[in-house]
Design a protein around this motif. Structure first.
Motif, PDB file in Angstrom:
ATOM      1  N   ALA A  14     -40.095 -33.722  30.854  1.00  0.00           N
ATOM      2  CA  ALA A  14     -41.031 -33.891  29.744  1.00  0.00           C
ATOM      3  C   ALA A  14     -41.001 -35.320  29.235  1.00  0.00           C
ATOM      4  O   ALA A  14     -42.018 -35.856  28.798  1.00  0.00           O
ATOM      5  CB  ALA A  14     -40.684 -32.918  28.626  1.00  0.00           C
ATOM      6  N   ALA A  15     -39.841 -35.962  29.296  1.00  0.00           N
ATOM      7  CA  ALA A  15     -39.727 -37.336  28.812  1.00  0.00           C
ATOM      8  C   ALA A  15     -40.564 -38.293  29.640  1.00  0.00           C
ATOM      9  O   ALA A  15     -40.956 -39.361  29.152  1.00  0.00           O
ATOM     10  CB  ALA A  15     -38.264 -37.777  28.837  1.00  0.00           C
ATOM     11  N   ARG A  16     -40.864 -37.927  30.908  1.00  0.00           N
ATOM     12  CA  ARG A  16     -41.688 -38.797  31.748  1.00  0.00           C
ATOM     13  C   ARG A  16     -43.167 -38.619  31.459  1.00  0.00           C
ATOM     14  O   ARG A  16     -43.999 -39.352  32.004  1.00  0.00           O
ATOM     15  CB  ARG A  16     -41.401 -38.518  33.224  1.00  0.00           C
ATOM     16  N   LEU A  17     -43.512 -37.605  30.643  1.00  0.00           N
ATOM     17  CA  LEU A  17     -44.895 -37.371  30.214  1.00  0.00           C
ATOM     18  C   LEU A  17     -45.849 -37.296  31.405  1.00  0.00           C
ATOM     19  O   LEU A  17     -46.876 -37.973  31.453  1.00  0.00           O
ATOM     20  CB  LEU A  17     -45.335 -38.463  29.239  1.00  0.00           C
ATOM     21  N   GLY A  18     -45.504 -36.465  32.376  1.00  0.00           N
ATOM     22  CA  GLY A  18     -46.404 -36.214  33.490  1.00  0.00           C
ATOM     23  C   GLY A  18     -46.102 -36.967  34.759  1.00  0.00           C
ATOM     24  O   GLY A  18     -46.630 -36.621  35.819  1.00  0.00           O
ATOM     25  N   LEU A  19     -45.288 -37.994  34.704  1.00  0.00           N
ATOM     26  CA  LEU A  19     -44.967 -38.756  35.908  1.00  0.00           C
ATOM     27  C   LEU A  19     -43.924 -38.012  36.743  1.00  0.00           C
ATOM     28  O   LEU A  19     -43.039 -37.357  36.194  1.00  0.00           O
ATOM     29  CB  LEU A  19     -44.414 -40.133  35.539  1.00  0.00           C
ATOM     30  N   PRO A  20     -44.004 -38.119  38.084  1.00  0.00           N
ATOM     31  CA  PRO A  20     -42.936 -37.544  38.916  1.00  0.00           C
ATOM     32  C   PRO A  20     -41.662 -38.372  38.775  1.00  0.00           C
ATOM     33  O   PRO A  20     -41.673 -39.461  38.178  1.00  0.00           O
ATOM     34  CB  PRO A  20     -43.511 -37.645  40.339  1.00  0.00           C
ATOM     35  N   GLU A  21     -40.591 -37.886  39.331  1.00  0.00           N
ATOM     36  CA  GLU A  21     -39.329 -38.618  39.268  1.00  0.00           C
ATOM     37  C   GLU A  21     -39.448 -39.931  40.042  1.00  0.00           C
ATOM     38  O   GLU A  21     -39.937 -39.956  41.175  1.00  0.00           O
ATOM     39  CB  GLU A  21     -38.205 -37.777  39.857  1.00  0.00           C
TER      40      GLU A  21
ATOM     41  N   GLY B 164     -44.661 -46.514  27.010  1.00  0.00           N
ATOM     42  CA  GLY B 164     -45.079 -47.349  25.884  1.00  0.00           C
ATOM     43  C   GLY B 164     -46.514 -47.083  25.468  1.00  0.00           C
ATOM     44  O   GLY B 164     -46.838 -47.094  24.265  1.00  0.00           O
ATOM     45  N   ALA B 165     -47.386 -46.833  26.445  1.00  0.00           N
ATOM     46  CA  ALA B 165     -48.784 -46.536  26.124  1.00  0.00           C
ATOM     47  C   ALA B 165     -48.900 -45.234  25.346  1.00  0.00           C
ATOM     48  O   ALA B 165     -49.693 -45.114  24.402  1.00  0.00           O
ATOM     49  CB  ALA B 165     -49.608 -46.464  27.411  1.00  0.00           C
ATOM     50  N   TRP B 166     -48.081 -44.235  25.722  1.00  0.00           N
ATOM     51  CA  TRP B 166     -48.103 -42.972  24.996  1.00  0.00           C
ATOM     52  C   TRP B 166     -47.559 -43.143  23.572  1.00  0.00           C
ATOM     53  O   TRP B 166     -48.100 -42.556  22.624  1.00  0.00           O
ATOM     54  CB  TRP B 166     -47.276 -41.917  25.744  1.00  0.00           C
ATOM     55  N   ILE B 167     -46.512 -43.935  23.432  1.00  0.00           N
ATOM     56  CA  ILE B 167     -45.964 -44.182  22.094  1.00  0.00           C
ATOM     57  C   ILE B 167     -47.011 -44.839  21.199  1.00  0.00           C
ATOM     58  O   ILE B 167     -47.212 -44.462  20.041  1.00  0.00           O
ATOM     59  CB  ILE B 167     -44.695 -45.041  22.187  1.00  0.00           C
ATOM     60  N   ALA B 168     -47.704 -45.844  21.759  1.00  0.00           N
ATOM     61  CA  ALA B 168     -48.760 -46.522  20.999  1.00  0.00           C
ATOM     62  C   ALA B 168     -49.881 -45.546  20.647  1.00  0.00           C
ATOM     63  O   ALA B 168     -50.420 -45.565  19.530  1.00  0.00           O
ATOM     64  CB  ALA B 168     -49.309 -47.698  21.809  1.00  0.00           C
ATOM     65  N   SER B 169     -50.233 -44.667  21.590  1.00  0.00           N
ATOM     66  CA  SER B 169     -51.295 -43.686  21.325  1.00  0.00           C
ATOM     67  C   SER B 169     -50.892 -42.712  20.234  1.00  0.00           C
ATOM     68  O   SER B 169     -51.693 -42.388  19.343  1.00  0.00           O
ATOM     69  CB  SER B 169     -51.620 -42.921  22.618  1.00  0.00           C
ATOM     70  N   PHE B 170     -49.632 -42.235  20.299  1.00  0.00           N
ATOM     71  CA  PHE B 170     -49.149 -41.326  19.250  1.00  0.00           C
ATOM     72  C   PHE B 170     -49.151 -42.027  17.890  1.00  0.00           C
ATOM     73  O   PHE B 170     -49.504 -41.423  16.866  1.00  0.00           O
ATOM     74  CB  PHE B 170     -47.743 -40.835  19.577  1.00  0.00           C
ATOM     75  N   ALA B 171     -48.731 -43.293  17.879  1.00  0.00           N
ATOM     76  CA  ALA B 171     -48.672 -44.021  16.607  1.00  0.00           C
ATOM     77  C   ALA B 171     -50.067 -44.211  16.013  1.00  0.00           C
ATOM     78  O   ALA B 171     -50.286 -43.953  14.820  1.00  0.00           O
ATOM     79  CB  ALA B 171     -47.991 -45.372  16.814  1.00  0.00           C
ATOM     80  N   VAL B 172     -51.009 -44.652  16.845  1.00  0.00           N
ATOM     81  CA  VAL B 172     -52.379 -44.860  16.363  1.00  0.00           C
ATOM     82  C   VAL B 172     -53.008 -43.527  15.955  1.00  0.00           C
ATOM     83  O   VAL B 172     -53.651 -43.411  14.898  1.00  0.00           O
ATOM     84  CB  VAL B 172     -53.230 -45.559  17.444  1.00  0.00           C
ATOM     85  N   GLY B 173     -52.812 -42.508  16.803  1.00  0.00           N
ATOM     86  CA  GLY B 173     -53.373 -41.195  16.482  1.00  0.00           C
ATOM     87  C   GLY B 173     -52.801 -40.629  15.197  1.00  0.00           C
ATOM     88  O   GLY B 173     -53.533 -40.073  14.364  1.00  0.00           O
ATOM     89  N   GLY B 174     -51.477 -40.768  15.020  1.00  0.00           N
ATOM     90  CA  GLY B 174     -50.849 -40.280  13.801  1.00  0.00           C
ATOM     91  C   GLY B 174     -51.366 -40.991  12.563  1.00  0.00           C
ATOM     92  O   GLY B 174     -51.623 -40.365  11.517  1.00  0.00           O
ATOM     93  N   LEU B 175     -51.545 -42.316  12.671  1.00  0.00           N
ATOM     94  CA  LEU B 175     -52.064 -43.091  11.539  1.00  0.00           C
ATOM     95  C   LEU B 175     -53.485 -42.666  11.193  1.00  0.00           C
ATOM     96  O   LEU B 175     -53.816 -42.447  10.014  1.00  0.00           O
ATOM     97  CB  LEU B 175     -52.019 -44.583  11.872  1.00  0.00           C
TER      98      LEU B 175
END
Length: 263
Positions: free
Chosen positions: A13-20, A35-46
């Motif tokens: 789950a920590a890989r957010l969809g990427l294979p090993e 990092g892109a997901w973190i930025a998306s969560f931050a912007v979406g949350g705001l």
């Protein structure tokens, strides 16, 4: 908070969809993806937070005027929502270029060289081991529509992949490498990868190349150096010695016919 919870639940789950990841270079893209997901969560949350706050704070109450006071413009707010997107895009662009440069960086002396040919509709793998005293010869394996080819790689060795196409544009993709590269007729492409995890991984063509595109599959076997060398010797002894090259006549035809074929 959601990202932290996902990370704690499982590594997958920590890989957010990427294979090993299966190469030393793969974390460059993995970190960019995270990092892109973190930025998306931050912007979406705001954004959602502001929406909910505005709904609660400015909901109509008994005795309010029929319509709120109208404002022609709000300069600080307009500057904010103009400059912040530029800042976000600029930061993401910087880290994208940084990851890209790390993924395409090549060593002047790779440990292993494999010449890959994409053809309708399979792959040819040439193991360039003539200069290796433990092997002493080049060898190749040709895939067909009926038989998926196997690609063997030694673990913890830097591998140079030289890519050529025999007909139309293909794309060499091993999802666990977090990287793919087009295989273009008349134009050689190459990249380096250092497999660092033993195992078997899926490979495929990532370019819609024709009728049997879905059959352009192959298996990548990351094995010990001894197993890799034994496999190359086995191929040579079974009649697959030497390098399988594009035919000169075929290359000449491709230089004039490729644009029409690609349409």
């Amino acid at each position: 908070m959601a990202l932290v919870a996902l990370t704690a639940c499982s590594e997958g789950a920590a890989r957010l969809g990427l294979p090993e990841a299966a190469t030393e270079q793969a974390p460059n893209v993995g970190n960019l993806w995270l990092g892109a997901w973190i930025a998306s969560f931050a912007v979406g949350g705001l954004v959602w937070g502001l929406i909910i706050w505005a709904i609660i704070r400015y909901r109509r109450r008994e005795g309010d005027a029929p319509a709120p006071r109208q404002t022609t413009y709000h300069l600080p707010l307009e500057l904010l929502y103009t400059l912040v997107p530029f800042l976000i895009v600029g930061v993401m662009f910087f880290y994208t270029i940084k990851a890209q440069d790390a993924m395409v960086e090549q060593d002047s002396e790779p440990d292993v060289v494999i010449n890959v040919i994409g053809q309708k509709w399979s792959w040819t793998f040439n193991y360039m081991e003539e200069g290796n005293p433990d092997v002493g010869t080049n060898a190749h394996e040709i895939g067909t529509l009926e038989r998926i080819p196997d690609l063997y790689l030694p673990v913890n060795k830097r591998v140079r992949f030289n890519l050529e196409s025999a007909d139309v544009i293909h794309s060499f993709w091993v999802p666990s490498f977090y990287f793919k590269l087009d295989v273009i007729p008349g134009h050689s492409n190459s990249f380096d990868a250092t497999p660092n995890k033993l195992g078997t991984y899926d490979g495929k063509c990532a370019e819609l190349c024709g009728e049997f595109h879905s059959l352009m599959l192959f298996k990548v076997h990351v094995v010990s150096e001894e197993e890799y060398e034994a496999k190359v010797r086995e191929l040579a002894e079974s009649g697959n010695a030497g390098e399988r090259k594009l035919e000169p006549a075929k290359q000449a035809v491709l230089q004039t016919a490729a644009p029409e074929e690609q349409k």
